[in-house]
Design a protein around this motif. Structure first.
Motif, short mmCIF file in Angstrom:
data_model
loop_
_atom_site.label_atom_id
_atom_site.label_comp_id
_atom_site.label_asym_id
_atom_site.label_seq_id
_atom_site.Cartn_x
_atom_site.Cartn_y
_atom_site.Cartn_z
N ILE A 181 0.69 -1.14 -0.08
CA ILE A 181 -0.02 0.16 -0.01
C ILE A 181 0.76 1.21 0.08
O ILE A 181 0.59 2.30 -0.61
N GLY A 182 2.15 1.27 0.71
CA GLY A 182 2.97 2.11 0.78
C GLY A 182 3.39 2.69 -0.62
O GLY A 182 3.58 3.78 -1.06
N GLU A 183 3.72 1.36 -1.27
CA GLU A 183 4.67 1.85 -2.73
C GLU A 183 3.39 2.42 -3.63
O GLU A 183 3.71 3.21 -4.25
N GLN A 184 2.18 2.05 -3.46
CA GLN A 184 1.00 2.53 -4.35
C GLN A 184 0.69 3.67 -3.99
O GLN A 184 0.47 4.75 -4.93
N GLN A 185 0.61 4.18 -2.59
CA GLN A 185 0.44 5.73 -2.11
C GLN A 185 1.72 6.56 -2.61
O GLN A 185 1.40 7.69 -3.24
N PHE A 186 3.00 6.23 -2.27
CA PHE A 186 3.87 7.12 -2.35
C PHE A 186 5.26 6.52 -3.29
O PHE A 186 6.22 7.51 -3.44
N LYS B 280 10.27 -3.61 -10.83
CA LYS B 280 10.94 -2.40 -10.37
C LYS B 280 11.36 -2.47 -8.87
O LYS B 280 10.37 -3.44 -8.20
N LEU B 281 12.26 -1.88 -8.42
CA LEU B 281 12.52 -1.84 -6.99
C LEU B 281 11.69 -0.85 -6.42
O LEU B 281 11.62 0.01 -6.86
N ALA B 282 11.37 -1.37 -5.18
CA ALA B 282 10.58 -0.38 -4.30
C ALA B 282 11.40 0.92 -3.88
O ALA B 282 12.50 0.83 -3.79
N LYS B 283 10.66 1.87 -3.73
CA LYS B 283 10.93 3.19 -3.42
C LYS B 283 11.19 3.32 -1.92
O LYS B 283 12.29 3.99 -1.26
N LEU B 284 10.12 2.86 -1.13
CA LEU B 284 10.02 3.01 0.37
C LEU B 284 11.23 2.49 1.06
O LEU B 284 11.38 1.14 0.93
N ARG B 285 11.86 2.90 1.92
CA ARG B 285 12.81 2.34 2.99
C ARG B 285 12.37 2.50 4.29
O ARG B 285 13.06 2.04 5.20
N GLY C 298 4.85 2.99 5.27
CA GLY C 298 3.93 2.11 4.52
C GLY C 298 2.71 2.04 5.50
O GLY C 298 1.57 2.03 5.13
N ALA C 299 2.98 1.86 6.74
CA ALA C 299 1.97 1.57 7.70
C ALA C 299 1.03 3.10 7.79
O ALA C 299 -0.21 2.90 7.67
N SER C 300 1.54 4.12 7.86
CA SER C 300 0.83 5.41 7.55
C SER C 300 0.08 5.63 6.22
O SER C 300 -1.19 6.08 6.48
N ALA C 301 0.52 4.79 5.36
CA ALA C 301 -0.48 5.03 3.86
C ALA C 301 -1.75 4.21 4.17
O ALA C 301 -2.72 4.33 3.40
N LEU C 302 -1.97 3.14 5.15
CA LEU C 302 -3.16 2.83 5.28
C LEU C 302 -4.08 3.51 5.48
O LEU C 302 -5.28 3.32 5.15
#
Length: 318
Positions: free
Chosen positions: A118-123, A293-298, A303-307
């Motif tokens: 979800i974090g990758e989709q949001q950010f 693709k490699l993920a952007k979020l580290r 990612g939890a905040s993206a919920l």
């Protein structure tokens, strides 16, 4: 009116990470503290409540909380069903947190891998993509699948446990799940360590003979052209490719996102064998349609905040 903010909390076996982030994924504040999972559950959630209230009492802009936990989660009930590394079974995370807040807020709880997707989709790299598969290799190996902007959900809340599909149920390395030859025992931090130890006697000149074997040391040795380490990383890349090929043929996704500490640190070692297995094991029409693709979020807590934004958006379009 101030810009809305969300709190993200990632609960891991050894540490907990908190962030305050906005809708664009900009982190306004973050902190990491020891998990201390040996503490009584009431004391554990008291600590979490105290930290959350510090943020909530300071800012009226906070509009929700997202929490990621390991293992299967009944997300609609906010219930952590089995987080082995926390010693949890059927822990009502959402209710326990809600009871300790100084101000009532929506709270969303999900599996940590789902939070990453979800974090990758949001950010991250998935912006604007409604269908994708997310695979992550760190200490273990897991995945998530988004279909028409909805996470795939399973009957027992244990969907996409791709790390526990067995490659060799007879002669493979024993896995913590009780089976043998699980994918996780080849493509994960603990998997590459186990494989290196298994073959150590066959490589008497290996750099890994010189001390304790860790995932980090295996990657370093592979970069130094150590034969054992290169073999282990090639096997890991092949296993990752097999996992991708399964997903390519099962879901026919336009995108697979790869994440996790091991993949992000060693993709240059994993990429060639991974691509070889994808080509060999998936239908050409499907493999030609997918991008990797490699993920952007580290930051797992981001990612939890993206919920919060994910569920808010779903409510807006319902």
């Amino acid at each position: 009116m101030p810009e809305e903010l969300a709190i993200g909390l990632d609960i891991g076996g050894t540490k907990m990470a908190f962030v305050i982030a906005d809708r664009q994924g900009r982190i306004h504040e973050n902190i990491t503290v020891p998990t201390n999972s040996d503490a009584a559950v009431e004391e554990f959630f008291d600590r979490i409540g105290n930290q959350l209230n510090r943020y909530i009492d300071r800012s009226a802009a906070i509009c929700g909380i997202g929490i990621g936990v390991p293992g299967p989660v009944a997300s609609q009930r906010g219930l952590a069903l089995h987080a082995a590394n926390l010693g949890w079974k059927n822990v009502p995370v959402r209710d326990a947190v809600a009871a300790r807040l100084s101000r009532q807020l929506p709270i969303f709880v999900d599996n940590d891998v789902n939070c990453g997707a979800i974090g990758e989709q949001q950010f991250g790299v998935v912006a604007g993509v409604a269908d994708f598969v997310y695979l992550t290799a760190g200490t273990g190996f897991g995945g998530a699948a988004m279909i028409n902007n909805r996470l795939l959900r399973g009957a027992s809340h244990s969907e996409m446990e791709i790390g526990h599909v067995s490659l060799d149920p007879v002669n493979g390395l024993p896995c913590t799940c009780g089976m043998r030859g699980c994918l996780e025992m080849t493509i994960s931090g603990k998997g590459i360590v186990a494989h290196a130890r298994q073959h150590l006697a066959d490589y008497p000149d290996s750099l890994l003979q010189q001390g304790g074997i860790t995932a980090r040391e295996i990657v370093k040795a592979a970069e130094a052209e150590d034969s054992l380490a290169r073999h282990v990383m090639c096997e890991a890349g092949s296993a990752l490719g097999i996992a991708c090929a399964w997903c390519v043929n099962l879901f026919n996704p336009p995108l697979i996102v790869l994440s996790g500490g091991l993949i992000l640190a060693a993709y240059h070692l994993l990429k060639a064998p991974m691509q070889r297995e994808i080509r060999a094991r998936s239908l050409p029409i499907n493999s030609a349609a997918v991008h990797i693709k490699l993920a952007k979020l580290r930051n797992a807590a981001l990612g939890a905040s993206a919920l919060v934004w994910h569920h808010q958006h779903r409510e807006e379009i319902a």
